[in-house]
Design an enzyme around this catalytic site. Structure first.
Site, PDB file in Angstrom:
ATOM      1  N   HIS A  88      10.235  -0.339  11.081  1.00 50.09           N
ATOM      2  CA  HIS A  88       9.180   0.154  10.172  1.00 50.09           C
ATOM      3  C   HIS A  88       8.654   1.506  10.641  1.00 50.09           C
ATOM      4  CE1 HIS A  88       5.738  -0.834   7.311  1.00 50.09           C
ATOM      5  NE2 HIS A  88       5.364   0.316   7.876  1.00 50.09           N
ATOM      6  N   HIS A 116       7.411   5.778   9.142  1.00 49.36           N
ATOM      7  CA  HIS A 116       7.097   6.703   8.038  1.00 49.36           C
ATOM      8  C   HIS A 116       7.549   8.092   8.463  1.00 49.36           C
ATOM      9  CE1 HIS A 116       4.570   3.919   5.637  1.00 49.36           C
ATOM     10  NE2 HIS A 116       4.445   3.340   6.821  1.00 49.36           N
ATOM     11  N   GLN A 174       2.752   4.672  -1.837  1.00 46.54           N
ATOM     12  CA  GLN A 174       1.582   4.717  -0.934  1.00 46.54           C
ATOM     13  C   GLN A 174       0.249   4.524  -1.663  1.00 46.54           C
ATOM     14  OE1 GLN A 174       0.940   5.815   2.880  1.00 46.54           O
ATOM     15  NE2 GLN A 174      -0.541   4.464   1.911  1.00 46.54           N
ATOM     16  N   HIS A 205       4.611  -3.281   2.498  1.00 51.54           N
ATOM     17  CA  HIS A 205       3.364  -3.306   3.253  1.00 51.54           C
ATOM     18  C   HIS A 205       2.541  -4.423   2.624  1.00 51.54           C
ATOM     19  CE1 HIS A 205       4.693   0.605   4.542  1.00 51.54           C
ATOM     20  NE2 HIS A 205       3.630   0.767   5.299  1.00 51.54           N
ATOM     21  N   GLU A 255      -2.254  -5.493   4.962  1.00 47.05           N
ATOM     22  CA  GLU A 255      -2.641  -4.700   6.140  1.00 47.05           C
ATOM     23  C   GLU A 255      -4.148  -4.535   6.077  1.00 47.05           C
ATOM     24  OE1 GLU A 255      -0.820  -0.856   6.516  1.00 47.05           O
ATOM     25  OE2 GLU A 255      -1.511  -0.595   8.572  1.00 47.05           O
ATOM     26  N   ASP A 306       5.970   2.402  13.141  1.00 45.05           N
ATOM     27  CA  ASP A 306       5.106   2.681  11.986  1.00 45.05           C
ATOM     28  C   ASP A 306       4.768   4.160  11.869  1.00 45.05           C
ATOM     29  OD1 ASP A 306       3.649   2.230   9.695  1.00 45.05           O
ATOM     30  OD2 ASP A 306       2.023   1.135  10.653  1.00 45.05           O
TER      31      ASP A 306
HETATM   32 FE   FE2 Z   1       3.572   1.450   7.385  1.00 44.00          FE
END
Ligand code: FE2
Length: 430
Positions: free
Chosen positions: A57, A59, A152, A210, A213, A309
């Site tokens: 995971h 970005h 996002q 996701h 979270e 992440d």
């Molecule tokens: Fe993430």
């Protein structure tokens, strides 16, 4: 004639003094004491030869943007998302590509050769999507980069969000993402899970959302994700990322939820470095830990991996593509301190994410790709303890990166001269 023959390697499963033979980019044999002609011979000196690290995971479109245009003051997920929104209008494809390629250089030096990166699809210009598709092409000779279409700003919350995400898949993005806890209502979140899983089923794609979270114990989108996985027959093809609300959920409810997750064979991506810093920000004391129930999920038989992440971006100011650092954080936060649990933490950045990414030919076994890392450690636990130096990184039997062994030379009054003192016993290098 072999291309490469490695002697005296220790493998992560505990086998010692192993020989690994390589021909045409594949491992042809793993056995003790193999003697055969080879173009290149390497003595591993009893050190750990591991398959490469895998990040489940990440970005990559945001990496190395720390401080642009400003630093996250509250340290929360929501300020990070707002900051990324401020940065987006000034992003250029070239800058994203440059930063991502720099990250990939670092990743190779750290023995990290497979990465699942989310890419923001909320921007209808598809800037980040096209940039990371270009990066995927350029790094293909040395990194398996799998991209997730990640809305996002919320696939329903953003005007045209579903269209943008679908276009990203059309352009070649591999996996369907989502962010149900960021949609406007719980109901919208559940709807987004349903629509996105249906899209993945139609297109034969994997899913990685996701999910929850949050520190809100009532954020239960993982339940919808497990349900849709079963309804659509996506067993073993779906990953829930983060799942931090599970930390705060009622224990009775979790016993039911885990049963659903096991039935659906949902995988779990936990991101310890980022979630231990982002979560619990609204707590005074005691402060909750920001991690899902990693050992319990593993004990239930689910595949759980640790991800980086973020690295030097609006959400996390640290990191260096070091999956041993990530695993070490997971080990500490989840209190996985038994020998068996520490080995599971090593697997959470190697074999477990490889299974989730469905990597072909991963491992140190005959028939697998000749991709491996020689670590300056004698077993996985020592590798975690020392964040061991990646002495040599191989891809398809070819050396990609070398790092000098870490040593300290001590000259102390009344003590014998020492080097490599961190290893506890006499070093076997050199
Ligand atoms: Fe993430």
């Amino acid at each position: 004639m072999l291309d490469l023959l490695i002697h005296h390697a220790t493998l992560p499963d505990g086998r010692t003094d192993m020989s690994v033979a390589v021909h045409n980019g594949r491992i042809t044999e793993v056995t003790q004491g193999l003697q055969a002609p080879a173009a290149e011979v390497l003595d591993a000196g009893g050190l750990l030869l591991s398959p490469p690290f895998v990040d489940v995971h990440f970005h990559m479109d945001a990496t190395l943007s720390y401080g642009m245009p400003r630093v996250n003051q509250s340290g929360t997920l929501l300020e990070g998302i707002a900051l990324w929104g401020e940065l987006k209008p000034s992003l250029t494809a070239d800058a994203i590509i440059d930063r991502a390629l720099t990250y990939c250089d670092w990743a190779v030096a750290q023995g990290l050769l497979a990465i699942r990166s989310h890419v923001d699809t909320s921007d209808p210009r598809m800037l980040a999507v096209e940039a990371l598709l270009e990066v995927k092409k350029r790094v293909a000779p040395y990194i398996d980069l799998q991209l997730v279409a990640f809305p996002q700003d919320g696939v329903l919350r953003t005007k045209g969000g579903m269209d943008s995400l679908t276009r990203a898949l059309d352009l070649g993005v591999d996996v369907v993402g989502g962010i149900p806890h960021f949609e406007r209502t719980m109901a919208d979140g559940a709807t987004s899970v349903k629509l996105l899983c249906e899209l993945a089923a139609e297109r034969g794609k994997l899913v990685d959302m996701h999910c929850d979270e949050s520190d809100d114990p009532h954020s239960r989108h993982i339940e919808s994700l497990a349900f849709e996985t079963q309804r659509l027959g996506l067993h073993g093809r779906v990953t829930g990322s983060h799942l931090t609300s599970m930390h705060s959920m009622d224990n009775y409810y979790v016993t039911k939820l885990m049963g659903l997750m096991v039935e659906a064979q949902v995988h779990v991506a936990s991101n310890p470095c980022v979630n231990i810093t982002l979560q619990g920000r609204h707590d005074t004391y005691p402060k909750r830990r920001g991690l899902t129930r990693v050992p319990e999920l593993m004990a239930a038989g689910l595949t759980v991996a640790f991800g980086q992440d973020d690295m030097m971006d609006p959400w996390y100011s640290l990191g260096c593509a070091d999956m041993l650092d990530v695993a070490s954080m997971g080990l500490h936060v989840a209190q996985m301190t038994s020998q068996a649990a520490m080995r599971q933490c090593f697997e959470a950045v190697t074999t477990h994410p490889a299974r989730i990414l469905q990597l072909e030919g991963y491992g140190i076994a005959a028939g697998c790709h000749a991709d491996f890392v020689l670590l300056q450690a004698r077993d996985p636990v020592e590798a975690l303890r020392l964040k061991a130096t990646r002495l040599k990184v191989f891809k398809r039997g070819k050396l990609l990166s070398e790092t000098a062994p870490r040593t300290a030379s001590l000259a102390l009054p009344g003590r014998p001269a020492q080097t490599s003192f961190m290893h506890g016993k006499a070093p076997r290098l050199g």
